[in-house]
Write a protein that holds these residues in place. Structure first.
Motif, PDB file in Angstrom:
ATOM      1  N   VAL A   1       0.829  -1.205   0.000  1.00 61.07           N
ATOM      2  CA  VAL A   1       0.000   0.000   0.000  1.00 61.07           C
ATOM      3  C   VAL A   1       0.862   1.254   0.000  1.00 61.07           C
ATOM      4  O   VAL A   1       0.537   2.259  -0.651  1.00 61.07           O
ATOM      5  CB  VAL A   1      -0.960  -0.018   1.206  1.00 61.07           C
ATOM      6  N   GLU A   2       1.973   1.224   0.722  1.00 62.13           N
ATOM      7  CA  GLU A   2       2.836   2.406   0.775  1.00 62.13           C
ATOM      8  C   GLU A   2       3.453   2.725  -0.579  1.00 62.13           C
ATOM      9  O   GLU A   2       3.860   3.869  -0.815  1.00 62.13           O
ATOM     10  CB  GLU A   2       3.940   2.187   1.808  1.00 62.13           C
ATOM     11  N   GLY A   3       3.526   1.758  -1.472  1.00 63.45           N
ATOM     12  CA  GLY A   3       4.093   1.996  -2.787  1.00 63.45           C
ATOM     13  C   GLY A   3       3.100   2.525  -3.803  1.00 63.45           C
ATOM     14  O   GLY A   3       3.481   2.821  -4.943  1.00 63.45           O
ATOM     15  N   LEU A   4       1.824   2.649  -3.428  1.00 65.98           N
ATOM     16  CA  LEU A   4       0.835   3.196  -4.350  1.00 65.98           C
ATOM     17  C   LEU A   4       1.048   4.691  -4.517  1.00 65.98           C
ATOM     18  O   LEU A   4       1.384   5.404  -3.571  1.00 65.98           O
ATOM     19  CB  LEU A   4      -0.577   2.913  -3.842  1.00 65.98           C
ATOM     20  N   SER A   5       0.844   5.179  -5.719  1.00 70.17           N
ATOM     21  CA  SER A   5       1.079   6.586  -6.010  1.00 70.17           C
ATOM     22  C   SER A   5       0.007   7.463  -5.383  1.00 70.17           C
ATOM     23  O   SER A   5      -1.076   6.995  -4.995  1.00 70.17           O
ATOM     24  CB  SER A   5       1.108   6.802  -7.527  1.00 70.17           C
ATOM     25  N   ASP A   6       0.306   8.762  -5.300  1.00 71.18           N
ATOM     26  CA  ASP A   6      -0.649   9.710  -4.738  1.00 71.18           C
ATOM     27  C   ASP A   6      -1.910   9.807  -5.588  1.00 71.18           C
ATOM     28  O   ASP A   6      -3.010   9.998  -5.057  1.00 71.18           O
ATOM     29  CB  ASP A   6       0.003  11.089  -4.604  1.00 71.18           C
ATOM     30  N   ALA A   7      -1.758   9.697  -6.903  1.00 68.14           N
ATOM     31  CA  ALA A   7      -2.931   9.762  -7.771  1.00 68.14           C
ATOM     32  C   ALA A   7      -3.881   8.603  -7.508  1.00 68.14           C
ATOM     33  O   ALA A   7      -5.108   8.774  -7.484  1.00 68.14           O
ATOM     34  CB  ALA A   7      -2.493   9.762  -9.242  1.00 68.14           C
ATOM     35  N   VAL A   8      -3.327   7.402  -7.289  1.00 67.02           N
ATOM     36  CA  VAL A   8      -4.168   6.243  -6.994  1.00 67.02           C
ATOM     37  C   VAL A   8      -4.891   6.429  -5.667  1.00 67.02           C
ATOM     38  O   VAL A   8      -6.103   6.199  -5.550  1.00 67.02           O
ATOM     39  CB  VAL A   8      -3.315   4.961  -6.985  1.00 67.02           C
ATOM     40  N   LEU A   9      -4.176   6.832  -4.632  1.00 69.51           N
ATOM     41  CA  LEU A   9      -4.785   6.983  -3.316  1.00 69.51           C
ATOM     42  C   LEU A   9      -5.782   8.136  -3.273  1.00 69.51           C
ATOM     43  O   LEU A   9      -6.729   8.114  -2.482  1.00 69.51           O
ATOM     44  CB  LEU A   9      -3.691   7.209  -2.268  1.00 69.51           C
ATOM     45  N   THR A  10      -5.589   9.148  -4.107  1.00 68.46           N
ATOM     46  CA  THR A  10      -6.479  10.311  -4.081  1.00 68.46           C
ATOM     47  C   THR A  10      -7.771  10.058  -4.830  1.00 68.46           C
ATOM     48  O   THR A  10      -8.848  10.452  -4.357  1.00 68.46           O
ATOM     49  CB  THR A  10      -5.756  11.530  -4.690  1.00 68.46           C
ATOM     50  N   HIS A  11      -7.708   9.399  -5.961  1.00 66.50           N
ATOM     51  CA  HIS A  11      -8.875   9.291  -6.837  1.00 66.50           C
ATOM     52  C   HIS A  11      -9.643   7.982  -6.672  1.00 66.50           C
ATOM     53  O   HIS A  11     -10.715   7.854  -7.272  1.00 66.50           O
ATOM     54  CB  HIS A  11      -8.437   9.450  -8.298  1.00 66.50           C
ATOM     55  N   THR A  12      -9.144   7.019  -5.921  1.00 70.13           N
ATOM     56  CA  THR A  12      -9.900   5.779  -5.672  1.00 70.13           C
ATOM     57  C   THR A  12     -10.688   5.952  -4.384  1.00 70.13           C
ATOM     58  O   THR A  12     -10.270   5.534  -3.306  1.00 70.13           O
ATOM     59  CB  THR A  12      -8.946   4.578  -5.577  1.00 70.13           C
ATOM     60  N   ARG A  13     -11.864   6.561  -4.520  1.00 69.37           N
ATOM     61  CA  ARG A  13     -12.693   6.838  -3.350  1.00 69.37           C
ATOM     62  C   ARG A  13     -13.565   5.655  -2.960  1.00 69.37           C
ATOM     63  O   ARG A  13     -14.131   5.647  -1.874  1.00 69.37           O
ATOM     64  CB  ARG A  13     -13.562   8.066  -3.620  1.00 69.37           C
ATOM     65  N   ALA A  14     -13.697   4.685  -3.822  1.00 74.17           N
ATOM     66  CA  ALA A  14     -14.375   3.443  -3.465  1.00 74.17           C
ATOM     67  C   ALA A  14     -13.311   2.446  -3.018  1.00 74.17           C
ATOM     68  O   ALA A  14     -12.375   2.162  -3.766  1.00 74.17           O
ATOM     69  CB  ALA A  14     -15.171   2.893  -4.641  1.00 74.17           C
ATOM     70  N   ARG A  15     -13.446   1.930  -1.816  1.00 73.80           N
ATOM     71  CA  ARG A  15     -12.413   1.066  -1.232  1.00 73.80           C
ATOM     72  C   ARG A  15     -13.022  -0.257  -0.763  1.00 73.80           C
ATOM     73  O   ARG A  15     -14.198  -0.317  -0.371  1.00 73.80           O
ATOM     74  CB  ARG A  15     -11.740   1.765  -0.050  1.00 73.80           C
ATOM     75  N   ALA A  16     -12.197  -1.276  -0.798  1.00 78.41           N
ATOM     76  CA  ALA A  16     -12.578  -2.598  -0.282  1.00 78.41           C
ATOM     77  C   ALA A  16     -11.366  -3.217   0.382  1.00 78.41           C
ATOM     78  O   ALA A  16     -10.247  -3.120  -0.137  1.00 78.41           O
ATOM     79  CB  ALA A  16     -13.104  -3.505  -1.398  1.00 78.41           C
ATOM     80  N   VAL A  17     -11.587  -3.842   1.532  1.00 76.81           N
ATOM     81  CA  VAL A  17     -10.548  -4.562   2.270  1.00 76.81           C
ATOM     82  C   VAL A  17     -11.023  -5.990   2.448  1.00 76.81           C
ATOM     83  O   VAL A  17     -12.109  -6.227   2.990  1.00 76.81           O
ATOM     84  CB  VAL A  17     -10.270  -3.910   3.635  1.00 76.81           C
ATOM     85  N   LEU A  18     -10.228  -6.949   1.992  1.00 79.07           N
ATOM     86  CA  LEU A  18     -10.606  -8.357   2.050  1.00 79.07           C
ATOM     87  C   LEU A  18      -9.582  -9.119   2.880  1.00 79.07           C
ATOM     88  O   LEU A  18      -8.399  -8.758   2.923  1.00 79.07           O
ATOM     89  CB  LEU A  18     -10.679  -8.954   0.643  1.00 79.07           C
ATOM     90  N   GLY A  19     -10.065 -10.184   3.521  1.00 79.26           N
ATOM     91  CA  GLY A  19      -9.181 -11.026   4.309  1.00 79.26           C
ATOM     92  C   GLY A  19      -9.054 -10.553   5.744  1.00 79.26           C
ATOM     93  O   GLY A  19      -9.701  -9.603   6.185  1.00 79.26           O
TER      94      GLY A  19
END
Length: 531
Positions: free
Chosen positions: A414-432
């Motif tokens: 997760v820490e390697g995801l870019s700022d654009a990905v973290l900013t614009h992906t407002r729909a989130r899912a956590v599995l497991g």
């Protein structure tokens, strides 16, 4: 472009049968309430008859004649007395009603084991709900737990399934750390291995604790009743959402509560990010989204993990490419960025000409990227740009251009995801299985339930924008050529696949077995626009 009609779901009448059973059950319960006096009298008459037969069998044979004479004399006297038969019938009915009454003692409070469990929980909450020099403490060592606990219920094993806790007004229920501490204590003392829902009523200073039933993990991929631009991520608890959809669960049909994700120009959450642990079901979620997107859109798949679990999509109508290598992924994502820009330019021209902009956009474009962190490491080692950098244009302008981006990765990346990905992906899912801190970091808020270990694949939580955190169970969508998956689930996925592209032959598995693993196949790459 003409809008495609929604696919019709073939129904075998199972939903009508289910509704008929519910109506019959309701009618039977109402009839039981109305006929309860008659049922009680009938039960009493049966018990009186059994008692009389037992008394007659216990009487010696030399005394049965005198008893018959006594009974005959009593019947004669009743017949000669004015209103005797009526009074006799009333007496018999009264005796039958008394004999047939429900003599099960009503439970007015907890038994000894349940009271011990409640008192133990009360004593465990005293350090958190008490302060020194409190004039009238609600929680105190050796205090009265009945003042703080109410509306409790236990299951057959004597464990709590429902509880209402009244806490002091000074408790800082607005702080997440304080609420988490109380939830951990209740979870530990009420029984681990179950999922609890905590509803905090800050105005009334009350906490409602409820044990949640497991979400159904047997719903397979199928045609869901949705409008264009709607995608079913999975299913949640009844009552958590205002909508239900008919689903086929094995051999039965029923209504389930879906988690519907809306995309398109008016969506507030145009892109999705799914995070999980290995084997948690993030790939299953992407496969489910891909099958639903292919109904009226085009799909680009980039498999960063290179597992080959998307090869069954290659060569299908609507699937533009299935890439697993770094070079192909970079070329595909570069084309997607140029395609997004082209759609924006065409939409602007259509608006200036006074025509609807949606007609120039064409079919919706879906970009599915699994494990972008792996491709990022390969690109850094090879001196190439990170594939996430090519997603900036689709992420920022995809909503207006009809482009949707779906990403899936693991917690350690997760820490390697870019700022654009973290900013614009407002729909989130956590599995497991994940800690509350990990869930809060991805979802932006902690769930109102206690995570349990050993959850099935596809089980987790979802949050759309600033909405509530919902429990989620992804439909079973395995790789149809994975021999380890169930045959029924694999056939359900194959039934949803579109036909092959005209002029393109989908390679058949060796031996013609439809469930044998295919060789790796990649669809023709889309042309990359210049400039």
């Amino acid at each position: 472009m003409a809008r495609r009609p929604l696919p019709r779901i073939l129904s075998s009448g199972g939903a009508s049968i289910t509704r008929g059973r519910e109506l019959a059950r309701t009618a039977a319960d109402s009839a039981t309430d109305v006929l309860h006096p008659l049922i009680t009298i009938t039960r009493g008459l049966r018990l009186l008859a059994v008692a009389g037969r037992q008394r007659w069998a216990a009487t010696p044979k030399d005394r049965r004649g005198s008893k018959l004479l006594l009974v005959a004399a009593c019947l004669t006297a009743v017949a000669l007395v004015p209103h005797g038969p009526v009074l006799a019938v009333i007496a018999v009915m009264g005796a039958a009603a008394w004999k047939g009454r429900d003599r099960t003692p009503a439970k007015t409070g907890p038994d000894e084991a349940e009271e011990t469990r409640l008192r133990t929980l009360y004593e465990a909450l005293v350090p958190s709900f008490s302060v020194a020099d409190e004039p009238a403490p609600l929680f105190a060592h050796g205090g009265d737990w009945e003042q703080a606990f109410g509306d409790y219920a236990f299951d057959g094993d004597g464990r709590l399934v429902r509880l209402r806790v009244t806490y002091p007004a000074w408790f800082t229920d607005g702080e997440a750390e304080a609420r988490t501490r109380i939830e951990q204590v209740v979870h530990a003392k009420s029984g681990r291995g179950r999922e609890y829902h905590f509803a905090w009523d800050e105005e009334a200073n009350r906490l409602a604790v409820t044990v949640l039933d497991p979400l159904p993990a047997t719903i397979a991929a199928q045609r869901f009743v949705t409008a264009p631009g709607e995608t079913v991520l999975g299913f949640t608890d009844p009552g958590s959402v205002r909508r239900t959809v008919p689903v086929q669960d094995g051999d039965t049909n029923h209504d389930a509560s879906p988690v519907v994700w809306r995309t398109g120009p008016r969506s507030l959450e145009p892109h999705l990010l799914a995070v999980g642990t290995p084997g948690s079901g993030t790939t299953t979620l992407l496969r489910s989204v891909a099958l639903q997107a292919l109904r009226d859109g085009d799909v680009l798949v980039v498999d960063g993990g290179g597992s080959g679990e998307y090869d069954f999509l290659a060569g299908r109508e609507g699937v533009l490419a299935v890439e697993c290598g770094l070079a192909g992924a970079l070329a595909t994502l570069e084309w997607a960025a140029h395609e997004t820009e082209r759609r924006l330019i065409d939409a602007n021209r259509e608006r200036q000409a006074g025509r609807p902009a949606a007609e120039s956009a064409g079919r919706p474009l879906w970009i599915l990227l699994d494990r972008p962190s792996v491709l990022g490491h390969l690109a850094a080692a090879d001196g190439r740009p990170d594939p996430q950098d090519l997603l900036q244009v689709p992420l920022r302008h995809g909503r207006a251009a009809g482009v949707t981006v779906v990403l899936a990765d693991q917690f350690d990346a997760v820490e390697g995801l870019s700022d654009a990905v973290l900013t614009h992906t407002r729909a989130r899912a956590v599995l497991g299985t994940a800690s509350r801190e990990q869930m809060a970091a991805v979802l932006g808020a902690e769930p109102h339930t206690t995570p349990v270990p050993g959850v099935p694949a596809g089980r987790g939580y979802a949050r759309l924008g600033e909405g509530e955190v919902l429990r989620l169970q992804v439909p079973a969508t395995p790789d149809p050529y994975d021999e380890a998956a169930g045959e029924a689930d694999r056939r359900a996925v194959l039934a949803l696949l579109p036909g092959p592209v005209a002029g393109e032959a989908v390679p058949e598995p060796p031996g013609g077995d439809p469930f044998e693993k295919r060789d790796t196949f990649r669809a023709p790459q889309p042309a990359v626009a210049e400039g």
